[in-house]
Design an enzyme around this catalytic site. Structure first.
Site, PDB file in Angstrom:
ATOM      1  N   HIS A  43      39.054  -6.980 -59.521  1.00  0.00           N
ATOM      2  CA  HIS A  43      39.220  -7.784 -58.149  1.00  0.00           C
ATOM      3  C   HIS A  43      40.270  -8.838 -58.028  1.00  0.00           C
ATOM      4  CE1 HIS A  43      38.445  -8.490 -53.878  1.00  0.00           C
ATOM      5  NE2 HIS A  43      37.253  -7.806 -53.938  1.00  0.00           N
ATOM      6  N   GLU A  47      43.125  -3.554 -55.727  1.00  0.00           N
ATOM      7  CA  GLU A  47      41.991  -2.721 -56.606  1.00  0.00           C
ATOM      8  C   GLU A  47      42.088  -1.482 -56.684  1.00  0.00           C
ATOM      9  OE1 GLU A  47      38.314  -4.469 -54.784  1.00  0.00           O
ATOM     10  OE2 GLU A  47      39.828  -5.247 -53.313  1.00  0.00           O
TER      11      GLU A  47
END
Length: 349
Positions: free
Chosen positions: A182, A313
């Site tokens: 992330h 992501e």
């Protein structure tokens, strides 16, 4: 190429290490074995390699990593993104997960991979690349996911300025897996160009996104992006108006997940620093930081705020286990899971 490793803290009676990988071009990656957290990514200026910018958000104090809730540059698992109503069915059995965004499950639950201590197995070095292998064992029914899951994360960095993220997993029974990093990028850096993510150029090569409801959960439909604000196939310059109108927090469906064609290109229009992304994953979640908090105690005595970072992501589609027309996230017993993403760091946009 060179690397440095040092102990920076103890947590739960285990040592926390900081590892730095530095290539011959003075690009630098620094990460922890706590959650696989990438603490720094330093890119030198094109016309002065002795001057650099740290282009990821993070914390000046390690203790903030223990309590933070925004997943700054951490490994996310077992399953990233959202699982609707915090449950799924596999082999006719219902598995109820922790609803950390009620009523839904997000980024692995109450304590996902981002809060785990990963064992450093080894660091391998050659003339043009250094790789570090991290390992974590997730026991059966951790966060109520089935299966004993053996996980490895390999961070590699080379003299082509490429950061490679490889995630491997294998389970002793059928389960679901969708692991990502992330990242929170701001290619303006922390120096004289420090500001939110306006004046970034973003390109995502994708024709469709996953439609979501007002709780950010996929409906199961794919929407064509042409003639919508989600069409980023041509370079798009982020403006304050775009952010004020909510930005983007959607999964883009990728056609070119062959590790040969760049699927994301993003850079600062102020520093000329940025990245190209290559991946074998079927999607990439683009998040423009529209739900970030108003204030974070960041690095270098900086205070971050809303829209101060943007995320790419790479992953399978969110909530795939509950959407029959999405690519499956089921990992069958003794099958091997492998997610690979190559992030090419650049300073000459």
């Amino acid at each position: 190429m060179k690397y440095e490793s040092k102990k920076i803290a103890s947590y739960k009676n285990e040592d926390i290490f900081s590892v730095s990988l530095i290539n011959d071009n003075n690009f630098k990656i620094n990460f922890y074995n706590f959650g696989g957290h990438i603490h720094q990514i330093n890119i030198p200026y094109h016309n002065n390699i002795d001057k650099n910018e740290d282009v990821v958000l993070g914390y000046g104090n390690f203790n903030d990593c223990l309590t933070e809730k925004d997943y700054f540059n951490f490994i996310i698992g077992r399953v990233c993104n959202r699982i609707s109503n915090s449950k799924f069915i596999i082999n006719d059995k219902v598995h109820k997960l922790y609803a950390n965004t009620p009523p839904h499950h997000l980024h692995g639950g109450k304590e996902g991979f981002n809060k785990k201590i990963w064992k450093i197995n080894n660091i391998n070095e050659n003339k043009n690349e250094i790789s570090c292998e991290l390992e974590y064992f997730s026991p059966h029914l951790e966060e109520n996911y089935p299966g004993n899951l053996q996980c490895k994360a390999i961070y590699s960095f080379n003299n082509n300025n490429e950061l490679k993220l490889d995630f491997h997993a294998i389970s002793d029974c059928d389960t679901i897996v969708n692991i990502t990093n992330h990242n929170y990028w701001n290619f303006h850096g922390h120096g004289e160009n420090y500001q939110n993510i306006t004046n970034h150029s973003v390109q995502i090569k994708s024709k469709k996104i996953c439609e979501i409801d007002n709780e950010y959960v996929p409906t199961g439909n794919l929407i064509i992006v042409k003639n919508t604000k989600f069409d980023l196939n041509n370079h798009f310059s982020i403006t304050q108006d775009f952010l004020d109108q909510g930005g983007i927090d959607h999964n883009y469906a990728l056609q070119n997940n062959n590790l040969e064609d760049a699927v994301v290109i993003a850079y600062s229009e102020l520093t000329g620093m940025g990245v190209e992304y290559y991946t074998n994953q079927k999607g990439v979640q683009f998040y423009s930081g529209n739900m970030m908090q108003e204030k974070y105690n960041g690095k270098y005595s900086k205070f971050y705020g809303k829209n101060y970072g943007m995320c790419f992501e790479t992953q399978n589609y969110p909530d795939s286990i509950n959407q029959s027309n999405f690519p499956s996230t089921v990992l069958n017993k003794n099958e091997k899971y492998h997610s690979q993403t190559i992030i090419k760091l650049m300073n000459n946009f």
